[in-house]
Write an enzyme that holds these catalytic residues in place. Structure first.
Site, PDB file in Angstrom:
ATOM      1  CB  ILE A 275     -12.078   7.345  33.821  1.00  0.00           C
ATOM      2  CG1 ILE A 275     -11.963   6.158  32.854  1.00  0.00           C
ATOM      3  CG2 ILE A 275     -11.105   7.173  34.987  1.00  0.00           C
ATOM      4  CD1 ILE A 275     -12.151   4.796  33.443  1.00  0.00           C
ATOM      5  CB  SER A 276     -15.515  10.938  36.487  1.00  0.00           C
ATOM      6  OG  SER A 276     -16.657  10.793  35.667  1.00  0.00           O
TER       7      SER A 276
ATOM      8  CG  ASP B 266     -22.277   8.614  39.000  1.00  0.00           C
ATOM      9  OD1 ASP B 266     -22.666   9.510  39.776  1.00  0.00           O
ATOM     10  OD2 ASP B 266     -22.215   8.757  37.766  1.00  0.00           O
TER      11      ASP B 266
ATOM     12  CG  ASN C 278     -17.769  15.290  43.010  1.00  0.00           C
ATOM     13  OD1 ASN C 278     -17.422  14.170  43.381  1.00  0.00           O
ATOM     14  ND2 ASN C 278     -18.461  15.441  41.881  1.00  0.00           N
TER      15      ASN C 278
HETATM   16  C1  IPE Z   1     -17.629  10.783  39.992  1.00  0.00           C
HETATM   17  O1  IPE Z   1     -18.996  10.972  39.877  1.00  0.00           O
HETATM   18  C2  IPE Z   1     -17.182  11.081  41.386  1.00  0.00           C
HETATM   19  C3  IPE Z   1     -17.720  10.232  42.435  1.00  0.00           C
HETATM   20  C4  IPE Z   1     -18.514   9.205  42.326  1.00  0.00           C
HETATM   21  C5  IPE Z   1     -17.285  10.595  43.742  1.00  0.00           C
HETATM   22  P1  IPE Z   1     -19.619  12.268  39.234  1.00  0.00           P
HETATM   23  O2  IPE Z   1     -21.080  12.052  39.194  1.00  0.00           O
HETATM   24  O3  IPE Z   1     -19.142  13.488  39.915  1.00  0.00           O
HETATM   25  O4  IPE Z   1     -19.004  12.230  37.765  1.00  0.00           O
HETATM   26  P2  IPE Z   1     -19.350  13.111  36.478  1.00  0.00           P
HETATM   27  O5  IPE Z   1     -19.107  14.529  36.838  1.00  0.00           O
HETATM   28  O6  IPE Z   1     -20.778  12.860  36.149  1.00  0.00           O
HETATM   29  O7  IPE Z   1     -18.430  12.612  35.409  1.00  0.00           O
HETATM   30  C1  IPE Z   2     -22.359  10.053  43.218  1.00  0.00           C
HETATM   31  O1  IPE Z   2     -23.695  10.295  42.910  1.00  0.00           O
HETATM   32  C2  IPE Z   2     -21.960  10.652  44.527  1.00  0.00           C
HETATM   33  C3  IPE Z   2     -20.992  11.756  44.433  1.00  0.00           C
HETATM   34  C4  IPE Z   2     -20.490  12.238  43.352  1.00  0.00           C
HETATM   35  C5  IPE Z   2     -20.574  12.333  45.691  1.00  0.00           C
HETATM   36  P1  IPE Z   2     -24.128  11.608  42.151  1.00  0.00           P
HETATM   37  O2  IPE Z   2     -24.434  12.662  43.149  1.00  0.00           O
HETATM   38  O3  IPE Z   2     -23.134  11.974  41.113  1.00  0.00           O
HETATM   39  O4  IPE Z   2     -25.478  11.106  41.470  1.00  0.00           O
HETATM   40  P2  IPE Z   2     -26.011  11.490  40.025  1.00  0.00           P
HETATM   41  O5  IPE Z   2     -24.926  11.127  39.046  1.00  0.00           O
HETATM   42  O6  IPE Z   2     -26.328  12.935  40.024  1.00  0.00           O
HETATM   43  O7  IPE Z   2     -27.222  10.623  39.868  1.00  0.00           O
HETATM   44 MG    MG Z   3     -22.921  11.487  39.172  1.00  0.00          MG
END
Ligand code: IPE
Ligand code: IPE
Ligand code: MG
Length: 253
Positions: free
Chosen positions: A193-194, A18, A66
């Protein structure tokens, strides 16, 4: 924390990668530049885990939630996944790494599904390390699909409801046959944990770091591994029981 009776190196490491978007924003770049930069961190992490003797590495690449992101970002992520599979599979193969994708792949384009199947087939014979990419994965989805499989067996009369125990359910999860994660890492500073692995994290050691995913490298992974080696995994026992077990094990050698 009194030192560990467990193996100092985890067998299975699971990572929520993340912070790509924030990494890009800090550089005044579009979010998708962060996803691109994240691929380098993936490569470093995969190869370092293989060097360390880790048996299974699970990377959360795209959650079932996502899809709620802007459609342009979703489509860049899908393209990046497809391109990375095309470009990196040979390298994985050369390193003796088997690739498997877990998650509901039926939502992906036919092309992407085909790429996934090819990458899995090309690396199927490798046994140095298994790399699981969790894509369109959700912990709740995994438990639900396992429950559906068991329900079908009950309906077909090949399984009795009272035969459904933890082992029966676990045998139908995406991870069936692989060790449960010993170490969970989440980069990017969020403490959640998402909807990643839910069932499988029951006794996993959790490690959170503020480092944004594109900045994660060998040194950061080593920090997490060092922290893991200092944890005491009790699985419900007392610390004294573990110390006694460890000294019995030593005296029986
Ligand atoms: C969790 O990250 C999913 C992945 C890293 C693929 P997110 O950035 O989508 O999680 P939330 O929505 O902030 O909890
Ligand atoms: C994780 O990084 C990658 C995916 C969820 C695919 P993010 O895109 O969630 O990055 P932030 O949390 O917005 O910084
Ligand atoms: Mg994120």
């Amino acid at each position: 924390m009194t030192g560990s009776a467990h193996s100092p190196v985890p067998r299975h490491v699971a990572i929520i990668m993340d912070g790509n978007g924030r990494w890009a924003r800090r550089r005044r770049l579009p979010r998708t530049a962060g996803h691109q930069a994240g691929v380098t961190a993936v490569r470093k992490t995969v190869e370092h885990c293989a060097r360390k003797g880790i048996e299974v590495l699970t990377l959360f690449a795209f959650s079932s939630e996502n899809w709620r992101r802007p459609p342009e970002e979703v489509s860049v992520l899908m393209r990046l996944f497809e391109m990375t599979l095309s470009r990196e599979t040979r390298r994985l193969d050369e390193h003796g790494i088997r690739l498997r994708v877990i998650g509901d792949r039926s939502a992906f384009s036919k092309n992407l599904q085909q790429r996934i199947a090819e990458a899995e087939a090309q690396t199927a014979g490798n046994d140095r390390m298994t790399l699981l990419i969790a894509a369109n994965y959700g912990g709740r989805w995994d438990i639900t699909q396992a429950a559906q499989q068991l329900a079908r067996q009950v309906a077909a009369g090949v399984l009795k409801p009272e035969e459904i125990d933890e082992a029966a359910l676990a045998a139908h999860l995406s991870f069936a046959g692989l060790p449960e994660p010993d170490l969970f890492i989440r980069t990017g500073g969020e403490l959640r944990i998402s909807n990643f692995l839910l069932w499988q994290l029951a006794y996993t050691e959790l490690y959170f770091t503020d480092v944004l995913w594109p900045d994660f490298d060998e040194a950061e992974l080593d920090k997490a591994l060092a922290e893991y080696s200092r944890r005491e995994r009790r699985f419900g026992h007392t610390s004294e029981q573990l110390i006694r077990q460890a000294s019995l094990a030593v005296s029986s050698v």
